[in-house]
Design an enzyme around this catalytic site. Structure first.
Site, short mmCIF file in Angstrom:
data_model
loop_
_atom_site.label_atom_id
_atom_site.label_comp_id
_atom_site.label_asym_id
_atom_site.label_seq_id
_atom_site.Cartn_x
_atom_site.Cartn_y
_atom_site.Cartn_z
N GLU A 26 1.66 2.29 9.47
CA GLU A 26 3.07 2.72 9.46
C GLU A 26 3.45 3.60 10.65
O GLU A 26 4.58 3.52 11.14
CB GLU A 26 3.39 3.44 8.14
CG GLU A 26 3.44 2.53 6.91
CD GLU A 26 2.09 2.23 6.30
OE1 GLU A 26 1.06 2.75 6.80
OE2 GLU A 26 2.03 1.45 5.33
N HIS A 72 -1.21 3.14 -3.03
CA HIS A 72 -1.34 1.83 -2.39
C HIS A 72 -1.75 1.89 -0.92
O HIS A 72 -2.01 0.86 -0.31
CB HIS A 72 -0.01 1.08 -2.48
CG HIS A 72 1.08 1.70 -1.66
ND1 HIS A 72 1.21 1.46 -0.32
CD2 HIS A 72 2.05 2.57 -1.99
CE1 HIS A 72 2.24 2.16 0.14
NE2 HIS A 72 2.77 2.84 -0.84
C1 UD1 Z 1 3.47 -2.56 2.13
C2 UD1 Z 1 3.71 -1.85 3.46
C3 UD1 Z 1 3.64 -0.33 3.28
C4 UD1 Z 1 4.55 0.12 2.16
C5 UD1 Z 1 4.22 -0.65 0.89
C6 UD1 Z 1 5.19 -0.28 -0.21
C7 UD1 Z 1 2.95 -2.84 5.56
C8 UD1 Z 1 1.81 -3.14 6.43
N1 UD1 Z 1 2.67 -2.22 4.38
O1 UD1 Z 1 2.11 -2.34 1.73
O2 UD1 Z 1 4.03 0.31 4.49
O3 UD1 Z 1 4.37 1.51 1.95
O4 UD1 Z 1 4.35 -2.06 1.15
O5 UD1 Z 1 4.73 -0.71 -1.45
O6 UD1 Z 1 4.07 -3.17 5.87
N2 UD1 Z 1 1.81 -8.24 -3.60
C9 UD1 Z 1 2.24 -9.06 -4.63
N3 UD1 Z 1 3.54 -8.97 -5.04
C10 UD1 Z 1 4.42 -8.10 -4.50
C11 UD1 Z 1 3.98 -7.24 -3.48
C12 UD1 Z 1 2.66 -7.34 -3.02
O7 UD1 Z 1 1.48 -9.87 -5.15
O8 UD1 Z 1 5.59 -8.08 -4.91
C13 UD1 Z 1 0.42 -8.38 -3.10
C14 UD1 Z 1 0.22 -9.68 -2.30
O9 UD1 Z 1 -1.08 -10.16 -2.52
C15 UD1 Z 1 0.37 -9.18 -0.85
C16 UD1 Z 1 -0.31 -7.84 -0.96
O10 UD1 Z 1 0.10 -7.30 -2.22
O11 UD1 Z 1 -0.22 -10.04 0.09
C17 UD1 Z 1 -0.07 -6.88 0.16
O12 UD1 Z 1 1.30 -6.73 0.46
P1 UD1 Z 1 1.71 -6.00 1.85
O13 UD1 Z 1 3.19 -5.91 1.90
O14 UD1 Z 1 1.05 -6.65 2.98
O15 UD1 Z 1 1.04 -4.57 1.74
P2 UD1 Z 1 1.36 -3.37 0.77
O16 UD1 Z 1 0.07 -2.72 0.43
O17 UD1 Z 1 2.23 -3.82 -0.32
N1 UDP Z 2 8.66 2.75 -7.57
C1 UDP Z 2 9.15 1.82 -8.48
N2 UDP Z 2 8.30 1.31 -9.43
C2 UDP Z 2 7.00 1.70 -9.51
C3 UDP Z 2 6.51 2.64 -8.57
C4 UDP Z 2 7.36 3.14 -7.61
O1 UDP Z 2 10.33 1.45 -8.44
O2 UDP Z 2 6.28 1.22 -10.40
C5 UDP Z 2 9.57 3.26 -6.52
C6 UDP Z 2 9.58 4.76 -6.28
O3 UDP Z 2 10.53 5.41 -7.08
C7 UDP Z 2 9.92 4.86 -4.79
C8 UDP Z 2 9.35 3.58 -4.21
O4 UDP Z 2 9.11 2.70 -5.30
O5 UDP Z 2 11.31 4.82 -4.56
C9 UDP Z 2 8.07 3.86 -3.48
O6 UDP Z 2 7.41 2.68 -3.18
P1 UDP Z 2 5.92 2.63 -2.66
O7 UDP Z 2 5.18 3.81 -3.17
O8 UDP Z 2 5.41 1.28 -2.98
O9 UDP Z 2 6.10 2.70 -1.09
P2 UDP Z 2 6.21 3.89 -0.03
O10 UDP Z 2 7.36 4.75 -0.41
O11 UDP Z 2 4.91 4.62 -0.02
O12 UDP Z 2 6.44 3.18 1.26
#
Ligand code: UD1
Ligand code: UDP
Length: 374
Positions: free
Chosen positions: A133, A215
């Protein structure tokens, strides 16, 4: 008429861009506003779209199971070309620091549109934390024309990188706009949410609630094992508490969490919650343990103490105010700081101050007014 394209792809971007979509769509005389989702997330993104009643104009539908950064970045840039050529926006809005943010800002830059970065200027000045990020938001900052910074600290970060002061507008964070919208909607008589009803069934009102989310990529592997071990000990040592953990869908999170924490009587592992249900649960919680960025911003507005499972944060405002504490992923540190909050009333009271360092709910209004007056 000015043409706006708002692009996002993950849950937090959607939550924080939803109020901006609504604010621009209200101004029909001045703007044509379209929404493009990369769907870097699928289910977790659709949950947000449904609550905020947003129907995207373009859906790239890119998420793949356990996707990697290389192909995701390439797919976003490649697929946005057709959207940008079709709509020809004057202004493109991206949010925050995900791969969608970085890749979309590059595509927008190639198209010649004015690039607007919402939640600009957050920095740890450590390229490896959070990964990727810090790189994403730094690269986005380079191609951005208008930086909408949430706080004066984030503005200062951009000034340090030689961005022109007149290109930076301090607005507050749009997450507070989303939070206030959500709290208001949930509290109306007509709003019924099955997830909230289900939560009421699993919550034990006799026990203090510890809400957990996590995460971050840099915590995958050893970090998550440490986190799970800490939660296991906390659950054993504090039977008067109940841990609720909506587990992120990333398989690198699902696997260790379900392996190490399933079947512990006072730990409930549940699927990710819809935004209103999560906000409802934050309000009910005694304390929050998380590595999330967005949760660090929302919790102070709800007066909830937060232990952050990271070594650095780009959100120093609540740390400075004493309501957010960095504990990293050291098992003992997580256990000890949680114990302090559960057993020392004074420590708890010091950290549970209600304050709003991230805005007053008018961030989107400020963004719309600024673009109107260009
Ligand atoms: C991503 C973002 C991170 C953000 C986070 C919020 C990047 C590199 N990472 O991380 O900055 O803080 O989202 O949550 O941009 N998956 C599902 N269904 C979903 C979402 C995810 O199955 O709705 C699974 C899939 O296998 C997917 C994996 O999670 O390939 C990873 O998703 P990805 O967006 O690459 O990374 P996050 O850890 O979600
Ligand atoms: N959030 C949600 N459902 C959940 C957990 C988190 O709607 O089960 C919301 C939370 O209120 C916040 C956002 O998701 O607004 C944060 O998302 P995440 O932690 O995945 O990403 P980050 O903010 O770290 O990028």
């Amino acid at each position: 008429m000015k043409k706006n394209l708002i692009i996002f792809g993950t849950r937090p971007e959607a939550i924080k861009m939803a109020p901006l979509v609504k604010a621009f769509k209200k101004e029909k005389k001045e703007f044509i506003t379209k929404v493009c989702i990369t769907a870097q997330h699928r289910e977790m993104l659709d949950q947000v779209l449904s609550f905020f009643e947003i129907d995207p104009d373009y859906d790239l539908d890119l998420m793949k199971p356990n996707q990697n950064l290389f192909s995701l970045t390439a797919d976003i840039i490649t697929n946005l070309k057709a959207v940008l050529e079709d709509f020809k926006p004057d202004y493109v809005y991206v949010h925050g620091d995900t791969t969608t943010t970085m890749a979309s800002s590059i595509a927008a830059f190639y198209s010649g549109a004015v690039v607007c970065h919402v939640e600009a200027g957050l920095r740890t000045f450590d390229m490896k934390s959070p990964f990727p990020e810090e790189m994403n938001r730094s690269v986005t900052g380079i191609v951005t024309n208008i930086h909408f910074a949430p706080t004066y600290t984030s503005k200062e970060n951009l000034i340090k990188e030689n961005k022109k002061a007149e290109s930076i507008i301090v607005t507050g964070n749009t997450v507070i706009d989303a939070l206030l919208y959500s709290v208001k909607k949930v509290n109306t008589n007509v709003f019924k949410d099955v997830e909230i009803e289900n939560l009421k069934k699993i919550l034990n009102p006799q026990k203090r609630l510890i809400l957990v989310t996590g995460h971050r990529r840099e915590n995958h592997g050893k970090g998550f094992i440490n986190i799970c071990n800490a939660l296991n000990t906390i659950a054993t040592d504090h039977k008067d508490c109940q841990i609720i953990y909506p587990v992120h869908l990333n398989p690198n999170v699902q696997k260790p969490v379900y392996k190490l924490l399933d079947n512990i009587d006072n730990i409930k592992l549940i699927p990710p919650l819809s935004y209103p249900a999560f906000v409802w649960l934050m309000e009910k919680s005694y304390l929050i343990i998380t590595d999330s960025g967005g949760v660090q911003e929302e919790a102070p507005s709800l007066g909830k103490p937060v232990l952050v499972m990271r070594n650095t944060t780009e959100r120093p405002e609540a740390v400075d105010a004493g309501t957010v504490l960095l504990v990293g992923t050291n098992t003992n540190k997580i256990i000890n700081e949680t114990k302090k909050l559960l057993t020392h009333k004074d420590s708890y009271l010091r950290m549970s101050k209600l304050h709003n360092p991230y805005g007053d709910g008018n961030a989107c209004k400020k963004i719309v007014e600024y673009i109107k007056n260009i």
